[in-house]
Motif scaffolding. Structure first.
Motif, PDB file in Angstrom:
ATOM      1  N   UNK A  70      45.195  41.706  44.259  1.00 29.59           N
ATOM      2  CA  UNK A  70      44.756  41.858  42.871  1.00 29.59           C
ATOM      3  C   UNK A  70      45.916  41.640  41.904  1.00 29.59           C
ATOM      4  N   UNK A  71      47.117  42.089  42.270  1.00 27.93           N
ATOM      5  CA  UNK A  71      48.269  41.843  41.395  1.00 27.93           C
ATOM      6  C   UNK A  71      48.565  40.352  41.317  1.00 27.93           C
ATOM      7  N   UNK A  72      48.402  39.646  42.435  1.00 30.25           N
ATOM      8  CA  UNK A  72      48.594  38.195  42.405  1.00 30.25           C
ATOM      9  C   UNK A  72      47.606  37.558  41.439  1.00 30.25           C
ATOM     10  N   UNK A  73      46.353  37.997  41.486  1.00 27.81           N
ATOM     11  CA  UNK A  73      45.338  37.467  40.576  1.00 27.81           C
ATOM     12  C   UNK A  73      45.740  37.717  39.130  1.00 27.81           C
ATOM     13  N   UNK A  74      46.186  38.936  38.837  1.00 25.21           N
ATOM     14  CA  UNK A  74      46.597  39.260  37.474  1.00 25.21           C
ATOM     15  C   UNK A  74      47.764  38.391  37.038  1.00 25.21           C
ATOM     16  N   UNK A  75      48.750  38.204  37.905  1.00 23.28           N
ATOM     17  CA  UNK A  75      49.929  37.404  37.550  1.00 23.28           C
ATOM     18  C   UNK A  75      49.548  35.952  37.277  1.00 23.28           C
ATOM     19  N   UNK A  76      48.656  35.396  38.086  1.00 21.68           N
ATOM     20  CA  UNK A  76      48.186  34.026  37.857  1.00 21.68           C
ATOM     21  C   UNK A  76      47.536  33.925  36.480  1.00 21.68           C
ATOM     22  N   UNK A  77      46.644  34.871  36.185  1.00 18.35           N
ATOM     23  CA  UNK A  77      45.922  34.831  34.918  1.00 18.35           C
ATOM     24  C   UNK A  77      46.855  35.082  33.732  1.00 18.35           C
ATOM     25  N   UNK A 121      45.736  27.300  37.944  1.00 17.75           N
ATOM     26  CA  UNK A 121      46.044  28.522  37.201  1.00 17.75           C
ATOM     27  C   UNK A 121      45.040  28.747  36.068  1.00 17.75           C
ATOM     28  N   UNK A 122      44.726  27.687  35.336  1.00 19.52           N
ATOM     29  CA  UNK A 122      43.818  27.840  34.202  1.00 19.52           C
ATOM     30  C   UNK A 122      42.376  28.003  34.656  1.00 19.52           C
ATOM     31  N   UNK A 123      42.010  27.426  35.807  1.00 15.33           N
ATOM     32  CA  UNK A 123      40.666  27.633  36.346  1.00 15.33           C
ATOM     33  C   UNK A 123      40.471  29.095  36.737  1.00 15.33           C
ATOM     34  N   UNK A 124      41.499  29.698  37.308  1.00 14.93           N
ATOM     35  CA  UNK A 124      41.424  31.125  37.651  1.00 14.93           C
ATOM     36  C   UNK A 124      41.260  31.963  36.390  1.00 14.93           C
ATOM     37  N   UNK A 125      42.028  31.649  35.361  1.00 13.20           N
ATOM     38  CA  UNK A 125      41.910  32.369  34.090  1.00 13.20           C
ATOM     39  C   UNK A 125      40.495  32.258  33.533  1.00 13.20           C
ATOM     40  N   UNK A 126      39.896  31.102  33.685  1.00 12.11           N
ATOM     41  CA  UNK A 126      38.575  30.855  33.120  1.00 12.11           C
ATOM     42  C   UNK A 126      37.460  31.502  33.929  1.00 12.11           C
ATOM     43  N   UNK A 127      37.531  31.393  35.256  1.00  9.93           N
ATOM     44  CA  UNK A 127      36.381  31.757  36.075  1.00  9.93           C
ATOM     45  C   UNK A 127      36.498  33.090  36.826  1.00  9.93           C
ATOM     46  N   UNK A 130      35.944  38.073  35.412  1.00 11.40           N
ATOM     47  CA  UNK A 130      35.074  39.201  35.758  1.00 11.40           C
ATOM     48  C   UNK A 130      35.696  40.120  36.802  1.00 11.40           C
ATOM     49  N   UNK A 131      36.693  39.642  37.522  1.00  6.04           N
ATOM     50  CA  UNK A 131      37.315  40.453  38.564  1.00  6.04           C
ATOM     51  C   UNK A 131      38.304  41.477  38.008  1.00  6.04           C
ATOM     52  N   UNK A 132      38.695  41.323  36.759  1.00  6.36           N
ATOM     53  CA  UNK A 132      39.659  42.243  36.161  1.00  6.36           C
ATOM     54  C   UNK A 132      38.965  43.530  35.710  1.00  6.36           C
ATOM     55  N   UNK A 133      39.607  44.690  35.954  1.00  2.00           N
ATOM     56  CA  UNK A 133      39.062  45.931  35.410  1.00  2.00           C
ATOM     57  C   UNK A 133      39.550  46.107  33.971  1.00  2.00           C
ATOM     58  N   UNK A 134      39.104  47.160  33.317  1.00  2.00           N
ATOM     59  CA  UNK A 134      39.390  47.334  31.886  1.00  2.00           C
ATOM     60  C   UNK A 134      40.884  47.378  31.603  1.00  2.00           C
ATOM     61  N   UNK A 135      41.647  48.094  32.423  1.00  2.00           N
ATOM     62  CA  UNK A 135      43.094  48.225  32.201  1.00  2.00           C
ATOM     63  C   UNK A 135      43.788  46.874  32.365  1.00  2.00           C
ATOM     64  N   UNK A 136      43.367  46.103  33.360  1.00  2.00           N
ATOM     65  CA  UNK A 136      43.978  44.799  33.598  1.00  2.00           C
ATOM     66  C   UNK A 136      43.604  43.808  32.503  1.00  2.00           C
ATOM     67  N   UNK A 137      42.398  43.943  31.957  1.00  2.00           N
ATOM     68  CA  UNK A 137      41.947  43.014  30.926  1.00  2.00           C
ATOM     69  C   UNK A 137      42.661  43.221  29.595  1.00  2.00           C
TER      70      UNK A 137
END
Length: 229
Positions: A70-77, A121-127, A130-137
């Motif tokens: 999940x941290x990897x996902x956040x860092x990419x976004x 990277x930008x496709x992950x940000x776009x699509x 929904x995987x991010x929780x409120x704090x991560x968003x």
């Protein structure tokens, strides 16, 4: 998997140069692999083992650099969102007038989403939002607002000069929809180059008199019968 092991996919748009070189390189390799797999398999369809196999390290070694998938996902976004803001502000500051700013913003967003070097990277940000929780968003939402504020300012300037067919918000929705969903159909080897598509989008939102005055039209891009000229 051989192609992935060769690392033929996106590179982080904003490398973290604050860390030692070796760590930067490894973190960037991990994020590039993760971004590609998140794009092609989805967040839940991607395992840390698959990421580590592409990078060529043991699965447990990933966690020397990131606490979790999940941290990897956040860092990419976060890197993609931060890069969008910085690049948008730069191209707008360099453009001489309202129309040039609009052209620059259209081309920038197309380039980010469709360029082979950055598209994962930008496709992950776009699509995967929904995987991010409120704090991560929260920090991502701030960056999103910052980027959309640039767009809104550019379109307001265009509207105030009578350049647009529709009001600012409608134009912004149309452009983002047309640009973002190009990720599902655009092919670099197809009949439209990014510059061609950028021109078509510009003409879609500009008032008819602006297109006539510029001497540009769809037939000039696609040629008679819709073939690439």
């Amino acid at each position: 998997m051989a192609d992935l092991a060769a690392n033929n996919f996106s590179q982080p748009p904003v490398p973290d140069y604050a860390r030692p070189d070796e760590t930067v390189l490894m973190r960037n390799r991990i994020l590039s692999a993760a971004a590609h797999l998140f794009t092609t398999r989805g967040f839940h369809g991607t395992t840390t083992r698959a990421i580590s196999e592409i990078v060529g390290i043991l699965s447990g070694s990933l966690f020397h650099h990131f606490k979790s998938k999940r941290q990897m996902l956040f860092e990419v976004m976060h890197q993609a969102a931060q890069s969008l803001c910085v690049r948008a502000e730069a191209v707008v500051a360099a453009a001489p007038d309202a129309r040039a700013k609009l052209q620059a913003m259209i081309r920038l967003q197309l380039d980010c989403l469709l360029n082979e070097q950055t598209k994962d990277f930008y496709a992950v940000l776009l699509f995967e939002w929904r995987e991010m929780d409120a704090a991560e968003k929260a920090p991502l939402t701030e960056l999103r607002k910052r980027y959309f504020d640039v767009w809104h300012s550019v379109l307001e300037d265009c509207e105030s000069q009578g350049l647009l067919r529709a009001e600012t918000k409608a134009t912004q929705f149309m452009l983002h929809g047309a640009i973002n969903w190009a990720t599902t159909w655009y092919k670099p080897e197809g009949r439209l180059s990014l510059d061609d598509y950028a021109l078509l989008l510009e003409e879609m939102v500009l008032a008819a008199r602006c297109n006539t005055a510029s001497g540009k039209n769809k037939s000039a891009v696609l040629g008679p019968g819709g073939s690439r000229s």
